[in-house]
Design a protein around this motif. Structure first.
Motif, PDB file in Angstrom:
ATOM      1  N   VAL A 109       0.816  -1.208   0.000  1.00  0.00           N
ATOM      2  CA  VAL A 109       0.000   0.000   0.000  1.00  0.00           C
ATOM      3  C   VAL A 109       0.854   1.265   0.000  1.00  0.00           C
ATOM      4  O   VAL A 109       0.364   2.355  -0.345  1.00  0.00           O
ATOM      5  N   SER A 110       2.123   1.155   0.366  1.00  0.00           N
ATOM      6  CA  SER A 110       3.021   2.316   0.399  1.00  0.00           C
ATOM      7  C   SER A 110       4.467   1.846   0.421  1.00  0.00           C
ATOM      8  O   SER A 110       4.747   0.652   0.595  1.00  0.00           O
ATOM      9  N   TYR A 111       5.358   2.794   0.225  1.00  0.00           N
ATOM     10  CA  TYR A 111       6.804   2.573   0.300  1.00  0.00           C
ATOM     11  C   TYR A 111       7.362   1.651  -0.785  1.00  0.00           C
ATOM     12  O   TYR A 111       8.542   1.315  -0.756  1.00  0.00           O
ATOM     13  N   ASP A 112       6.540   1.223  -1.722  1.00  0.00           N
ATOM     14  CA  ASP A 112       7.044   0.439  -2.858  1.00  0.00           C
ATOM     15  C   ASP A 112       7.336   1.414  -3.985  1.00  0.00           C
ATOM     16  O   ASP A 112       6.415   1.931  -4.624  1.00  0.00           O
ATOM     17  N   HIS A 113       8.600   1.673  -4.241  1.00  0.00           N
ATOM     18  CA  HIS A 113       8.979   2.696  -5.229  1.00  0.00           C
ATOM     19  C   HIS A 113       9.142   2.135  -6.634  1.00  0.00           C
ATOM     20  O   HIS A 113       9.585   2.840  -7.542  1.00  0.00           O
ATOM     21  N   MET A 114       8.755   0.879  -6.803  1.00  0.00           N
ATOM     22  CA  MET A 114       8.802   0.270  -8.131  1.00  0.00           C
ATOM     23  C   MET A 114       7.413   0.041  -8.709  1.00  0.00           C
ATOM     24  O   MET A 114       7.174   0.266  -9.895  1.00  0.00           O
ATOM     25  N   VAL A 115       6.496  -0.424  -7.889  1.00  0.00           N
ATOM     26  CA  VAL A 115       5.149  -0.780  -8.355  1.00  0.00           C
ATOM     27  C   VAL A 115       4.112  -0.158  -7.419  1.00  0.00           C
ATOM     28  O   VAL A 115       4.153  -0.375  -6.211  1.00  0.00           O
ATOM     29  N   GLY A 116       3.173   0.602  -7.978  1.00  0.00           N
ATOM     30  CA  GLY A 116       2.165   1.277  -7.183  1.00  0.00           C
ATOM     31  C   GLY A 116       1.078   0.351  -6.671  1.00  0.00           C
ATOM     32  O   GLY A 116       0.867  -0.751  -7.176  1.00  0.00           O
ATOM     33  N   TRP A 117       0.374   0.817  -5.655  1.00  0.00           N
ATOM     34  CA  TRP A 117      -0.689   0.047  -5.009  1.00  0.00           C
ATOM     35  C   TRP A 117      -1.812  -0.259  -5.995  1.00  0.00           C
ATOM     36  O   TRP A 117      -2.336  -1.378  -6.034  1.00  0.00           O
ATOM     37  N   ARG A 118      -2.174   0.710  -6.817  1.00  0.00           N
ATOM     38  CA  ARG A 118      -3.307   0.547  -7.729  1.00  0.00           C
ATOM     39  C   ARG A 118      -3.055  -0.555  -8.745  1.00  0.00           C
ATOM     40  O   ARG A 118      -3.884  -1.442  -8.950  1.00  0.00           O
ATOM     41  N   THR A 119      -1.902  -0.527  -9.376  1.00  0.00           N
ATOM     42  CA  THR A 119      -1.623  -1.500 -10.431  1.00  0.00           C
ATOM     43  C   THR A 119      -1.384  -2.897  -9.882  1.00  0.00           C
ATOM     44  O   THR A 119      -1.737  -3.887 -10.511  1.00  0.00           O
ATOM     45  N   SER A 120      -0.812  -2.995  -8.681  1.00  0.00           N
ATOM     46  CA  SER A 120      -0.529  -4.323  -8.121  1.00  0.00           C
ATOM     47  C   SER A 120      -1.767  -4.968  -7.509  1.00  0.00           C
ATOM     48  O   SER A 120      -1.821  -6.192  -7.354  1.00  0.00           O
ATOM     49  N   SER A 121      -2.788  -4.151  -7.182  1.00  0.00           N
ATOM     50  CA  SER A 121      -4.013  -4.705  -6.600  1.00  0.00           C
ATOM     51  C   SER A 121      -5.178  -4.705  -7.589  1.00  0.00           C
ATOM     52  O   SER A 121      -6.291  -5.094  -7.233  1.00  0.00           O
ATOM     53  N   ILE A 122      -4.933  -4.276  -8.826  1.00  0.00           N
ATOM     54  CA  ILE A 122      -5.955  -4.239  -9.883  1.00  0.00           C
ATOM     55  C   ILE A 122      -7.176  -3.453  -9.398  1.00  0.00           C
ATOM     56  O   ILE A 122      -8.298  -3.949  -9.378  1.00  0.00           O
ATOM     57  N   ARG A 123      -6.942  -2.228  -9.002  1.00  0.00           N
ATOM     58  CA  ARG A 123      -8.012  -1.366  -8.523  1.00  0.00           C
ATOM     59  C   ARG A 123      -7.984  -0.020  -9.238  1.00  0.00           C
ATOM     60  O   ARG A 123      -6.925   0.433  -9.683  1.00  0.00           O
ATOM     61  N   ARG A 124      -9.143   0.627  -9.280  1.00  0.00           N
ATOM     62  CA  ARG A 124      -9.225   2.002  -9.726  1.00  0.00           C
ATOM     63  C   ARG A 124      -8.787   2.915  -8.582  1.00  0.00           C
ATOM     64  O   ARG A 124      -8.813   2.523  -7.413  1.00  0.00           O
ATOM     65  N   GLU A 125      -8.443   4.137  -8.930  1.00  0.00           N
ATOM     66  CA  GLU A 125      -8.051   5.110  -7.902  1.00  0.00           C
ATOM     67  C   GLU A 125      -9.161   5.289  -6.877  1.00  0.00           C
ATOM     68  O   GLU A 125      -8.904   5.411  -5.677  1.00  0.00           O
ATOM     69  N   THR A 126     -10.402   5.285  -7.346  1.00  0.00           N
ATOM     70  CA  THR A 126     -11.538   5.486  -6.449  1.00  0.00           C
ATOM     71  C   THR A 126     -11.798   4.293  -5.536  1.00  0.00           C
ATOM     72  O   THR A 126     -12.563   4.404  -4.581  1.00  0.00           O
ATOM     73  N   GLU A 127     -11.188   3.157  -5.833  1.00  0.00           N
ATOM     74  CA  GLU A 127     -11.389   1.948  -5.027  1.00  0.00           C
ATOM     75  C   GLU A 127     -10.341   1.794  -3.931  1.00  0.00           C
ATOM     76  O   GLU A 127     -10.414   0.866  -3.128  1.00  0.00           O
ATOM     77  N   LEU A 128      -9.365   2.698  -3.890  1.00  0.00           N
ATOM     78  CA  LEU A 128      -8.328   2.641  -2.874  1.00  0.00           C
ATOM     79  C   LEU A 128      -8.836   3.336  -1.610  1.00  0.00           C
ATOM     80  O   LEU A 128      -9.217   4.508  -1.645  1.00  0.00           O
ATOM     81  N   VAL A 129      -8.853   2.624  -0.516  1.00  0.00           N
ATOM     82  CA  VAL A 129      -9.275   3.197   0.765  1.00  0.00           C
ATOM     83  C   VAL A 129      -8.120   3.072   1.750  1.00  0.00           C
ATOM     84  O   VAL A 129      -7.239   2.228   1.599  1.00  0.00           O
ATOM     85  N   LYS A 130      -8.145   3.919   2.759  1.00  0.00           N
ATOM     86  CA  LYS A 130      -7.073   3.900   3.743  1.00  0.00           C
ATOM     87  C   LYS A 130      -7.024   2.546   4.436  1.00  0.00           C
ATOM     88  O   LYS A 130      -8.009   2.103   5.020  1.00  0.00           O
TER      89      LYS A 130
END
Length: 448
Positions: free
Chosen positions: A304-325
């Motif tokens: 969900v954070s601190y991964d400077h190679m692959v973002g949370w959205r692309t690795s979890s197959i989610r839209r930006e609006t589907e990301l929750v804290k």
């Protein structure tokens, strides 16, 4: 240029298991019993209420999945297997500029936890700079390598994949190469629409075909860029700065070859869909979606954070609006694993590569400014998600915010180095217990 009119399909019924909300529940942090897991990973035809009740009654706590369960499970499987030869192949696939040594800790830990019925094989066909030759080329090499292993081990009956980072895309391509539908094996004609309906509505993976002639069980990825690396925060070390992302476009093919073009969705002619979009469907290049759908369970682990190679959205197959804290607390027994969410399949006629997408790709290739690349990315991301969400996914969120070296999240998640990246040991434990749970389900089903 007008923005494409896109349908934002919801995730349907989903169940989110947070570290604080479900820590003491009877179901445990793995979050699925035999019937519930199969329902969400393999079927849309379910009774949600009864599924939850059955899951609560049969679920297992992390604490109960320890040594006693492992020993009794191994004993039962050994009896079934007769000669105690491995009958389940687990293929480990490393990421970019890496080698089988990346799996040293994970391989040893998985062997210890899973027992002798698993043949754990770390792929070596795409080491170091060979990962630059393109996802398709690497996927074909991986497929050939897996076939050689299968040919040499006649006791194998099932197959699973565990892949890190770019290796997840190699594995997705490879399973399409290795896939054979049940109808193809019987010589019956295969209709794509019928195949996809069965893919979405049935629970038994054996009815959906085989991978390398074996029954597909688990397809698991760790920090894999399923949607590519274009767009804000998809390649985090660029900080979402359009100027830096613009520089990355022409440099990607130079630095990492054809793989770079494919990750940035800029491969091929303007009128041809990028490879990652084609891999979100069944097409002339391969039955990518049917191959994924043949697996009993598909799991994505995402930082969900601190991964400077692959973002949370692309690795979890989610839209930006589907990301929750995400929750801050870890699940019991699995340090840094903070959340588990189940998304059943979402009906869709996608993905598509429309005339508007063709124009957007041509504009992005010819004049890669912020507006053109952003518009093209929005269209492609939505279409890829619509394609991949036709299957059910289990999504596991990982947070290394409390780790001593949180900035190593991309390598922590698979414990690349036991001493430097040991914050990820809880993730490997969660992976092992997920694998064992599905294996136990197979044994129960075979005994009925």
């Amino acid at each position: 240029m007008a923005t494409a009119s896109l349908i934002h399909a919801s995730c349907g019924y989903s169940l989110r298991l947070g570290g604080s909300n479900n820590r003491n529940g009877a179901h445990g942090p793995l979050g699925s019993s035999t019937s519930f897991s199969c329902s969400f990973c393999s079927s849309t035809n379910l009774n949600f209420s009864s599924g939850i009740n059955n899951w609560k009654q049969q679920g297992l706590k992390a604490q109960t999945m320890g040594t006693t369960t492992q020993e009794s499970f191994a004993s039962s499987r050994g009896t079934l297997n007769g000669k105690n030869k491995p009958d389940h192949l687990l293929v480990l696939v490393h990421g970019i500029l890496a080698s089988p040594s990346d799996w040293t800790y994970a391989e040893a830990e998985l062997k210890r936890r899973l027992g002798s019925n698993f043949l754990i094989y770390a792929s070596s066909s795409n080491t170091y700079t060979r990962t630059f030759s393109g996802i398709d080329g690497a996927g074909k090499r991986l497929a050939n390598e897996v076939m050689e292993v299968v040919k040499k081990t006649d006791s194998l009956k099932r197959i699973s994949f565990l892949a890190h980072s770019l290796g997840g895309l190699f594995a997705r391509y490879a399973v399409a190469v290795l896939y054979s539908s049940t109808a193809e094996e019987s010589g019956e004609p295969v209709d794509l629409a019928d195949s996809m309906r069965e893919n979405s509505l049935t629970m038994c993976s054996s009815r959906r075909g085989t991978i390398a002639g074996l029954e597909p069980v688990n397809f698991i990825t760790l920090a894999t860029p399923h949607l590519g690396v274009r767009g804000k925060k998809q390649l985090p070390f660029l900080f979402g700065v359009s100027f830096l992302e613009k520089l990355a476009l022409p440099l990607a093919p130079i630095l990492v070859g054809q793989t770079g073009s494919q990750l940035f969705l800029m491969d091929g002619r303007p009128d041809k869909p990028p490879l990652l979009l084609r891999m979100a469907s069944d097409c002339e290049d391969g039955k990518f979606l049917s191959a994924l759908g043949a697996f009993r369970c598909r799991i994505v682990y995402a930082n969900v954070s601190y991964d400077h190679m692959v973002g949370w959205r692309t690795s979890s197959i989610r839209r930006e609006t589907e990301l929750v804290k995400p929750p801050r607390r870890s699940l019991d027994g699995y340090k840094h694993v903070v959340d588990v969410e189940y998304c059943p399949p979402v009906s869709s006629d996608g993905p598509h590569f429309t005339s508007e997408a063709i124009k957007a790709k041509e504009a992005a290739q010819n004049e890669p400014n912020a507006q053109n690349t952003s518009e093209y990315h929005v269209i492609m991301e939505e279409e890829m998600i619509r394609g991949l969400q036709r299957l059910g996914w289990k999504k596991v969120d990982v947070s290394f915010h409390s780790a001593f070296w949180p900035f190593f999240a991309h390598n922590n998640i698979h414990v690349k180095n036991e001493w430097l990246h040991n914050a990820g040991t809880g993730v490997i434990a969660h992976v092992a217990d997920s694998l064992r749970q599905q294996e136990s389900s197979s044994f129960i089903a075979a005994s009925l």
